[in-house]
Each structure stands twice: as C-alpha cells, then as structure tokens.
Design a protein around this motif. Structure first.
Motif, short mmCIF file in Angstrom:
data_model
loop_
_atom_site.label_atom_id
_atom_site.label_comp_id
_atom_site.label_asym_id
_atom_site.label_seq_id
_atom_site.Cartn_x
_atom_site.Cartn_y
_atom_site.Cartn_z
N ASP A 186 2.35 7.91 0.09
CA ASP A 186 2.10 8.64 -1.33
C ASP A 186 0.35 9.12 -1.41
OD1 ASP A 186 4.78 8.92 -0.90
OD2 ASP A 186 5.92 7.94 -2.84
N ASP A 187 0.11 10.24 -1.82
CA ASP A 187 -0.69 10.29 -2.43
C ASP A 187 -1.51 10.62 -3.59
OD1 ASP A 187 -4.07 11.31 -1.46
OD2 ASP A 187 -3.10 13.09 -2.33
N ALA A 188 -2.25 9.95 -4.20
CA ALA A 188 -2.05 10.50 -6.01
C ALA A 188 -3.99 10.24 -6.05
CB ALA A 188 -2.42 9.23 -6.27
N TYR A 189 -4.00 12.08 -6.38
CA TYR A 189 -5.43 12.54 -6.31
C TYR A 189 -5.50 13.02 -7.72
CZ TYR A 189 -8.86 16.09 -5.26
OH TYR A 189 -9.76 17.01 -5.69
N LEU A 197 -10.63 12.03 -17.29
CA LEU A 197 -9.61 12.28 -16.36
C LEU A 197 -8.75 13.04 -16.81
CD1 LEU A 197 -7.82 11.71 -13.13
CD2 LEU A 197 -6.23 10.01 -14.81
N LEU A 198 -8.75 14.25 -15.45
CA LEU A 198 -8.61 16.14 -16.37
C LEU A 198 -7.05 16.15 -15.69
CD1 LEU A 198 -11.82 17.72 -15.01
CD2 LEU A 198 -10.36 17.60 -17.74
N ALA A 199 -7.04 15.79 -14.53
CA ALA A 199 -5.17 16.14 -14.30
C ALA A 199 -4.63 14.74 -13.33
CB ALA A 199 -5.22 17.06 -13.17
N LEU A 200 -4.16 14.73 -12.59
CA LEU A 200 -3.51 13.87 -11.61
C LEU A 200 -1.71 14.61 -10.96
CD1 LEU A 200 -3.36 9.79 -11.30
CD2 LEU A 200 -0.90 11.27 -10.49
N ARG A 201 -2.49 14.81 -10.05
CA ARG A 201 -1.08 15.21 -8.59
C ARG A 201 -1.13 13.64 -7.81
NH1 ARG A 201 -3.94 18.02 -3.45
NH2 ARG A 201 -3.88 15.96 -2.68
N HIS A 202 0.32 14.21 -7.83
CA HIS A 202 1.22 12.81 -6.66
C HIS A 202 1.91 13.80 -5.67
CE1 HIS A 202 4.55 10.25 -6.97
NE2 HIS A 202 3.39 9.20 -6.13
N GLN A 203 1.82 13.35 -4.88
CA GLN A 203 3.25 14.09 -3.67
C GLN A 203 2.84 13.09 -2.64
OE1 GLN A 203 0.04 17.23 -1.90
NE2 GLN A 203 -0.72 15.88 -0.46
N HIS A 204 3.44 13.30 -1.59
CA HIS A 204 4.58 12.55 -0.67
C HIS A 204 3.80 12.96 0.61
CE1 HIS A 204 6.94 10.62 -4.29
NE2 HIS A 204 7.85 12.30 -3.73
N GLY A 205 4.19 11.71 1.67
CA GLY A 205 4.01 12.12 3.54
C GLY A 205 2.88 12.23 3.27
N ALA A 206 1.42 12.08 2.50
CA ALA A 206 -0.32 12.06 2.85
C ALA A 206 0.12 10.88 3.88
CB ALA A 206 -0.68 11.80 2.72
N ALA A 207 -1.25 10.34 4.22
CA ALA A 207 -1.53 9.72 5.52
C ALA A 207 -1.40 8.64 5.67
CB ALA A 207 -3.75 9.67 5.19
N PHE A 208 -0.70 8.43 6.54
CA PHE A 208 -0.45 6.93 6.92
C PHE A 208 0.93 6.90 7.12
CE2 PHE A 208 -4.55 5.84 6.43
CZ PHE A 208 -4.91 5.74 8.18
N ALA A 246 0.99 -0.95 -0.11
CA ALA A 246 -0.19 -0.03 0.07
C ALA A 246 0.98 0.86 -0.26
CB ALA A 246 -0.76 0.46 1.49
N THR A 247 1.46 1.54 -0.90
CA THR A 247 2.30 2.75 -1.06
C THR A 247 1.97 4.03 -1.76
OG1 THR A 247 2.57 2.62 -3.73
CG2 THR A 247 4.27 0.74 -2.27
N HIS A 248 0.76 4.06 -2.08
CA HIS A 248 -0.16 4.80 -1.84
C HIS A 248 -1.32 4.88 -1.79
CE1 HIS A 248 3.16 5.66 -5.51
NE2 HIS A 248 2.71 6.69 -5.61
N VAL A 249 -2.01 6.00 -1.51
CA VAL A 249 -3.82 6.46 -1.21
C VAL A 249 -4.10 6.62 -2.61
CG1 VAL A 249 -5.45 7.11 0.08
CG2 VAL A 249 -3.24 6.75 1.46
N VAL A 250 -5.04 6.45 -2.54
CA VAL A 250 -5.46 7.27 -3.98
C VAL A 250 -7.13 7.78 -3.77
CG1 VAL A 250 -6.57 6.80 -6.45
CG2 VAL A 250 -5.01 5.72 -4.99
N GLY A 251 -7.21 9.02 -4.57
CA GLY A 251 -8.03 9.86 -3.75
C GLY A 251 -8.90 10.41 -5.33
N VAL A 252 -10.02 10.96 -5.15
CA VAL A 252 -11.12 11.53 -6.45
C VAL A 252 -11.69 12.98 -6.23
CG1 VAL A 252 -11.34 9.19 -8.24
CG2 VAL A 252 -12.78 10.44 -6.22
N GLY A 253 -11.35 14.04 -7.66
CA GLY A 253 -12.13 15.10 -7.04
C GLY A 253 -13.34 15.08 -8.03
#
Length: 274
Positions: free
Chosen positions: A209-212, A195-206, A127-134
């Motif tokens: 990494d976070d993929a939004y 899909l319009l855009a994707l943001r990838h950042q580090h140090g999110a929940a737990f 579980a390297t990433h948390v994936v979210g959608v907007g």
C-alpha cells in the motif's frame, strides 16, 4: 574441604529445588547449543532459533527436529529463524517444518513458523506500506515550487508539473524527509510547517500500500538548482496556473479530479479566505 562441600550443597540445592521440567528444558537447550543449533524465548510466547556460523546439512535436519520438538514442548507459538544467504541450503529443511518467508533485508531472510493449528497467526505482514512525501512550498507571492520529472511514473503524467518529493527513508521523520527531497530535487531550502493531506491507495510498489503525505513548506531560499539526473525542469508557478495543470493531468488520467488537483484547489480556497 568444607568450603567445597558447602559450595556443592548450594549448587545442588539450586538445581534440585527447580521444577523438573525447567531443569530438563535448560539442560536440553545447553545440549542443543553444543550441537550447533539452539533456541531462545521471544516475545508473545514466541521462540527464536539461532543458526551457528557453520552448518552441516547432513546433520541439520535432525538438529532442527530436536529443536522444534523442544519448542513445541515449551508451548511456544511463533518461531523465528534468520537465514543468511550463505546458509540458504537450510531453506527446504526449514520449509518442511512449516517455516515461511516473513521478510528479507540485505543478505538475510527472516522465516516464521506459526505452530498452533487451532488459532490464526496474528503476526502482521512486514512493510505493509510505502511512505512518500510531496512538498507544497509556497512563497510570499503565492507561487508554488514545482518540477517536471525526466521519467514520470506514468505516461499520462509525463511532462506535467508536480510537487517535488519522494520516499521517506527508514527511521526518517516526515518533516526531515520532505525538506530533504525538496532540496535534492530543486536546490531550494525550506522549512516544514504542517501536514496538508494524505492519500492512501493499494497496489503500489512491490504490491504494498502507498501512503502519500503532502506537506506545507515555507521557502528559506529562492534560487532553483534542479537535479539534472532526475528533474527535467523546475519553476515557481502561480497557484492558479499549477491548479490548471493538475486539472489537465486529471483529464488525461480519465478522472474528474486527481489527488494533486484536490490539494491545489483547497489550498487556493484557503489562501483566498485568508
């Protein structure tokens, strides 16, 4: 009789025609299973140690010694062992053999021991990433569906208009997830377009990494019925007004343009270009 003799010769031929190492290995595994602890082959030259339903800690250490010796003799590399909460007493004994936590789900933890000392462990983290959608749901009047959260993630975004959305469930498709989140937060039914855009950042929940993922949606209904538990307000805003709000939030965050402002600006440019 002759039938029993023929059957015995057939069994003997099958057993003794096998390589001695293979026979020994299979017999050893049967003995291990009878004693309560066994192992089986896993992918990529790995092994899986299976715990019995009931464990005697006084004899477990010796059983694990034997199993791990058998695994090493078979030239296996990564060794997996699932430990339920009810058998947590084996953890210190497993740690003595190099087992470490790989992941935990529900009522059990999966341990991994990497045996080769001359090569690094290639097993990826769990579980390297948390994936979210907007959901950027835009109607024919170029209004975008937005919400204000009762409790925003940061103080700088508290009270700001944002896109409805949330986390993707396990085994859920992105289009299904964003349609579900928009419906749950606003009561508006919608259809995924792209899909319009994707943001990838580090140090999110737990510490993951976070993929939004921001998705473009077309509304199938217009009436807003906001989720009172999570949402303080919901509205259809003209795109330029929403964009100005994202710029104000960016200024409070100390950045020139946050991700939401970046997406809004480009959507407005695309809409103006036709």
């Amino acid at each position: 009789g002759s039938m029993h003799s023929a059957r015995f010769r057939l069994v003997a031929q099958q057993v003794f025609s096998r390589p001695p190492a293979l026979v020994t290995q299979r017999l050893r595994r049967r003995c291990q299973a009878a004693n309560g602890l066994s192992w089986s082959e896993a992918r990529f030259d790995g092994a899986t140690v299976a715990l019995p339903d009931a464990i005697e800690l006084t004899s477990f250490a010796a059983q694990l010694d034997n199993v791990m010796a058998s695994v090493r003799n078979a030239n296996r590399k990564g060794v997996w062992m699932r430990v339920p909460l009810s058998q947590g007493g084996v953890l210190p004994l497993a740690a003595a053999h190099g087992f470490r936590f790989h992941h935990a789900v529900g009522e059990s933890a999966m341990l991994l021991a990497w045996l080769p000392e001359d090569e690094p462990c290639p097993v990826p983290d769990f579980a390297t990433h948390v994936v979210g959608v907007g959901g950027m749901c835009i109607n024919e009047r170029h209004e975008v569906l937005v919400v204000q959260e009762r409790r925003a993630a940061t103080t700088t975004s508290q009270g700001s208009w944002k896109l409805p959305g949330g986390l993707v469930d396990l085994a859920e498709e992105l289009d299904v997830a964003v349609e579900r989140e928009v419906l749950e937060e606003t009561g508006v039914r919608s259809r995924f377009k792209s899909l319009l855009a994707l943001r990838h950042q580090h140090g999110a929940a737990f510490g993951r990494d976070d993929a939004y993922c921001v998705c473009l949606l077309s509304p199938l209904s217009a009436e807003i019925r906001a989720c009172e538990r999570e949402i303080a307000a919901a509205a259809w805003l003209p795109l330029p007004e929403y964009y100005e709000g994202t710029k104000a939030t960016s200024a409070r965050q100390g950045v020139e343009e946050n991700f939401n402002a970046f997406v809004a600006r480009n959507v407005i440019a695309a809409a103006e270009a036709g």
